[in-house]
Design an enzyme around this catalytic site. Structure first.
Site, PDB file in Angstrom:
ATOM      1  N   ARG A 217      -9.669  20.012 101.387  1.00 52.53           N
ATOM      2  CA  ARG A 217      -9.259  21.265 100.646  1.00 52.53           C
ATOM      3  C   ARG A 217      -7.623  21.459 101.192  1.00 52.53           C
ATOM      4  NH1 ARG A 217     -11.715  27.382 100.995  1.00 52.53           N
ATOM      5  NH2 ARG A 217     -10.988  27.022 103.403  1.00 52.53           N
TER       6      ARG A 217
ATOM      7  N   THR B  63      -3.005  25.829  99.177  1.00 53.25           N
ATOM      8  CA  THR B  63      -3.378  26.076  97.702  1.00 53.25           C
ATOM      9  C   THR B  63      -4.973  26.158  97.445  1.00 53.25           C
ATOM     10  OG1 THR B  63      -3.861  23.885  97.210  1.00 53.25           O
ATOM     11  CG2 THR B  63      -1.583  24.540  96.904  1.00 53.25           C
TER      12      THR B  63
ATOM     13  N   ASP C 104     -14.730  26.286 110.531  1.00 46.22           N
ATOM     14  CA  ASP C 104     -14.396  25.093 110.031  1.00 46.22           C
ATOM     15  C   ASP C 104     -15.526  24.376 110.421  1.00 46.22           C
ATOM     16  OD1 ASP C 104     -13.556  22.561 109.465  1.00 46.22           O
ATOM     17  OD2 ASP C 104     -11.565  23.488 108.974  1.00 46.22           O
TER      18      ASP C 104
ATOM     19  N   ASP D 115     -14.605  20.927 111.653  1.00 47.31           N
ATOM     20  CA  ASP D 115     -14.061  20.721 113.137  1.00 47.31           C
ATOM     21  C   ASP D 115     -15.219  20.756 114.234  1.00 47.31           C
ATOM     22  OD1 ASP D 115     -11.593  20.158 112.645  1.00 47.31           O
ATOM     23  OD2 ASP D 115     -11.005  22.330 112.546  1.00 47.31           O
TER      24      ASP D 115
HETATM   25  C1  PRP Z   1     -14.640  22.269 103.797  1.00 45.08           C
HETATM   26  C2  PRP Z   1     -15.963  21.959 103.468  1.00 45.08           C
HETATM   27  C3  PRP Z   1     -16.049  22.092 101.999  1.00 45.08           C
HETATM   28  C4  PRP Z   1     -14.751  22.702 101.722  1.00 45.08           C
HETATM   29  C5  PRP Z   1     -15.185  24.071 100.938  1.00 45.08           C
HETATM   30  O1  PRP Z   1     -13.879  20.809 104.040  1.00 45.08           O
HETATM   31  O2  PRP Z   1     -16.603  21.195 104.233  1.00 45.08           O
HETATM   32  O3  PRP Z   1     -15.605  20.376 101.546  1.00 45.08           O
HETATM   33  O4  PRP Z   1     -13.893  22.517 102.745  1.00 45.08           O
HETATM   34  O5  PRP Z   1     -14.182  24.471 100.465  1.00 45.08           O
HETATM   35  P1  PRP Z   1     -14.056  24.943  98.948  1.00 45.08           P
HETATM   36  O6  PRP Z   1     -15.466  25.269  98.355  1.00 45.08           O
HETATM   37  O7  PRP Z   1     -12.898  26.150  99.021  1.00 45.08           O
HETATM   38  O8  PRP Z   1     -13.541  23.591  98.409  1.00 45.08           O
HETATM   39  P2  PRP Z   1     -12.725  20.630 104.340  1.00 45.08           P
HETATM   40  O9  PRP Z   1     -11.344  20.551 103.322  1.00 45.08           O
HETATM   41  O10 PRP Z   1     -12.225  21.681 105.710  1.00 45.08           O
HETATM   42  O11 PRP Z   1     -12.626  18.985 104.866  1.00 45.08           O
HETATM   43  P3  PRP Z   1     -13.331  18.376 105.921  1.00 45.08           P
HETATM   44  O12 PRP Z   1     -14.614  18.371 105.969  1.00 45.08           O
HETATM   45  O13 PRP Z   1     -12.753  17.120 106.033  1.00 45.08           O
HETATM   46  O14 PRP Z   1     -13.138  19.254 107.422  1.00 45.08           O
HETATM   47  N1  URA Z   2     -14.517  25.018 105.026  1.00 41.65           N
HETATM   48  C1  URA Z   2     -15.001  25.516 106.018  1.00 41.65           C
HETATM   49  O1  URA Z   2     -15.086  24.692 107.009  1.00 41.65           O
HETATM   50  N2  URA Z   2     -15.485  26.726 106.315  1.00 41.65           N
HETATM   51  C2  URA Z   2     -15.029  27.655 105.375  1.00 41.65           C
HETATM   52  O2  URA Z   2     -15.633  28.974 105.813  1.00 41.65           O
HETATM   53  C3  URA Z   2     -14.672  27.493 104.450  1.00 41.65           C
HETATM   54  C4  URA Z   2     -14.246  26.214 104.001  1.00 41.65           C
END
Ligand code: PRP
Ligand code: URA
Length: 208
Positions: free
Chosen positions: A103, A107, A199, A202
């Site tokens: 994400r 944006t 997150d 993380d």
């Molecule tokens: C997080 C989560 C989802 C997304 C959700 O991933 O694991 O994939 O955000 O957000 P959305 O519903 O607004 O799209 P992130 O982009 O942090 O990536 P990661 O899992 O690689 O840390």
């Molecule tokens: N992605 C995450 O990991 N946590 C949130 O709360 C939203 C998006």
């Protein structure tokens, strides 16, 4: 289409540890997989079985097994990886595909970077997994992608969902069943789920 909040006491108990900001990485990882396994029990209850015959020590009898191509598990990278082992513990014959989407932090739009799916994915029920359904952008992207690859039977499994994102996913993909351990209150000004758990990627990988 079904939206199921899996309100089992064991799941809700374990979710409390994931929400706790002081939970260490090892416990977070283990607990997330435990919840994924418990949710799999619920999310697979409509799986179709094949009739077979088995010989017990006493006699031959009719019994039931999953077809060879029953299930594929597809985590959305990277946080979805944190649920895969828990699912495979219950469905060890499942194949595993990966969809890489992150994400954009400004944006909040999904950005594609990787995909590898089993060649026979269109013949399988797909359990798409990502612990966090926030704006819904990543889930919608991944579901679009699976459908473009011929998949017709999709269940989306997440840990925590924001009502705003959930509504968007349902509107775009009313045929997809969604299982969440908890539907939370909403999104904050940065697109984070609240109360949420921060997150998730993380916290699984210890990158913060
Ligand atoms: C997080 C989560 C989802 C997304 C959700 O991933 O694991 O994939 O955000 O957000 P959305 O519903 O607004 O799209 P992130 O982009 O942090 O990536 P990661 O899992 O690689 O840390
Ligand atoms: N992605 C995450 O990991 N946590 C949130 O709360 C939203 C998006």
């Amino acid at each position: 289409m079904a939206i199921v909040e899996v309100n089992h006491p064991l799941i809700q108990h374990k979710l409390t540890f994931l929400r706790n900001k002081d939970t260490d990485t090892k416990t977070f990882r283990e607990t997330l997989n435990e919840i994924a396994g418990l949710m799999t029990y619920e999310a697979t209850k409509e799986l179709k079985l094949e009739e077979t015959e088995v010989e017990t020590p006493l006699m031959k009898t009719k019994s039931y097994i999953l077809p060879d191509k029953a299930v594929a598990v597809v985590p959305i990278l990277r946080a979805g990886l944190g649920m895969v082992d828990g699912i495979l513990a219950l469905v060890p014959t499942a194949k595993v595909g990966h969809i890489g989407v992150y994400r954009n932090e400004e944006t909040l739009e999904p950005v594609y970077y990787y995909c590898k799916l089993p060649t026979d994915i269109a013949e399988r029920k797909v359990i798409l997994v990502d612990p966090m359904l926030a704006t819904g952008g990543s889930a919608i992207y991944a579901i679009d992608y699976l459908k473009e690859n011929g998949v017709t039977d999709i269940t989306f499994m997440c840990l925590v969902a924001a009502p705003e994102g959930l509504a968007k996913v349902i509107k775009k993909h009313p045929d997809v069943d969604i299982y969440a351990a908890k539907i939370d209150q909403g999104l904050d000004e940065n697109g984070y789920i609240y109360p949420g758990l921060g997150d998730c990627g993380d916290r699984i990988f210890g990158t913060k």
